[in-house]
Design an enzyme around this catalytic site. Structure first.
Site, PDB file in Angstrom:
ATOM      1  N   SER A   1       0.792  -1.237   0.000  1.00  0.00           N
ATOM      2  CA  SER A   1       0.000   0.000   0.000  1.00  0.00           C
ATOM      3  C   SER A   1       0.821   1.282   0.000  1.00  0.00           C
ATOM      4  O   SER A   1       0.303   2.341  -0.331  1.00  0.00           O
ATOM      5  CB  SER A   1      -0.961   0.025   1.192  1.00  0.00           C
ATOM      6  OG  SER A   1      -0.258   0.219   2.397  1.00  0.00           O
TER       7      SER A   1
ATOM      8  N   LYS B   1       0.723   4.970   6.784  1.00  0.00           N
ATOM      9  CA  LYS B   1       0.127   5.746   5.680  1.00  0.00           C
ATOM     10  C   LYS B   1       0.730   7.149   5.676  1.00  0.00           C
ATOM     11  O   LYS B   1       1.372   7.583   6.624  1.00  0.00           O
ATOM     12  CB  LYS B   1      -1.396   5.872   5.836  1.00  0.00           C
ATOM     13  CG  LYS B   1      -2.153   4.560   5.874  1.00  0.00           C
ATOM     14  CD  LYS B   1      -2.167   3.846   4.551  1.00  0.00           C
ATOM     15  CE  LYS B   1      -2.903   2.510   4.683  1.00  0.00           C
ATOM     16  NZ  LYS B   1      -2.706   1.660   3.542  1.00  0.00           N
TER      17      LYS B   1
END
Length: 192
Positions: free
Chosen positions: A46, A94
């Protein structure tokens, strides 16, 4: 009579000395992990190309509970990104796109994300990747952050949880630390 006994002292048994040393080392490691840095392994793609699956990174614990736009952070996603800690997905890594009070929109006429009406430069995205296939226009509540993975086509992030509790916005106090260093594999090790 040995020299130590003449002075009135006994040497500690080697097992006791080793146990004391081990306890001190574990205590020091715990203090470093809680107050200084904590290692994490990247579990997915990701955050490609910035972070690859299997990379080991260090989160700066002095930055816990804080987030600025552009930071890569590790946060506790329990109840937001992960239904429970038992599923093994408690910690997430993230990039912070917007923080409390920011208006974030996808996308402008040029196909870029905007934060507070200004196009967001995202040099970490691959050239062939759109900033988002999901359209949104929202204001991030105070004390929260809007996060995205750098690999937008293969990242579960705030965009996917807009209708979930918290609206995909993670409380900033869930930040474990800012990612500042990659330590493994050695050829890629260094400051991010």
């Amino acid at each position: 009579m040995t020299r130590d006994r003449v002075r009135g002292r006994r040497r500690p048994h080697p097992v006791v000395a080793a146990a004391v040393c081990l306890v001190l080392v574990l205590l020091a490691a715990g203090v470093v992990r809680y107050f200084v840095v904590q290692p994490f392994r990247v579990p997915s793609a990701s955050m490609e190309p910035t972070l690859l699956p299997g990379d080991v990174l260090l989160a700066d614990r002095s930055e816990r509970g804080r987030a600025d736009r552009g930071d890569i952070v590790v946060f506790d996603g329990t109840g937001y990104f992960a239904p429970s800690a038992e599923d093994g997905d408690r910690y997430w890594v993230k990039r912070v796109i917007a923080t409390g009070g920011d208006r974030v929109t996808c996308c402008d006429e040029g196909g870029q994300l905007t934060v507070n009406g200004r196009a967001l430069a995202e040099p970490y995205l691959r050239d062939d990747m759109a900033p988002s296939e999901i359209e949104f226009d929202l204001e991030v509540p105070e004390g929260r952050m809007f996060v995205l993975g750098d690999n937008r086509s293969d990242s579960t992030d705030s965009r996917h949880l807009l209708g979930a509790p918290g609206g995909g916005m993670i409380p900033v106090d869930r930040v474990v630390g800012e990612v500042d260093r990659l330590v493994w594999p050695l050829p890629r090790a260094g400051v991010l």
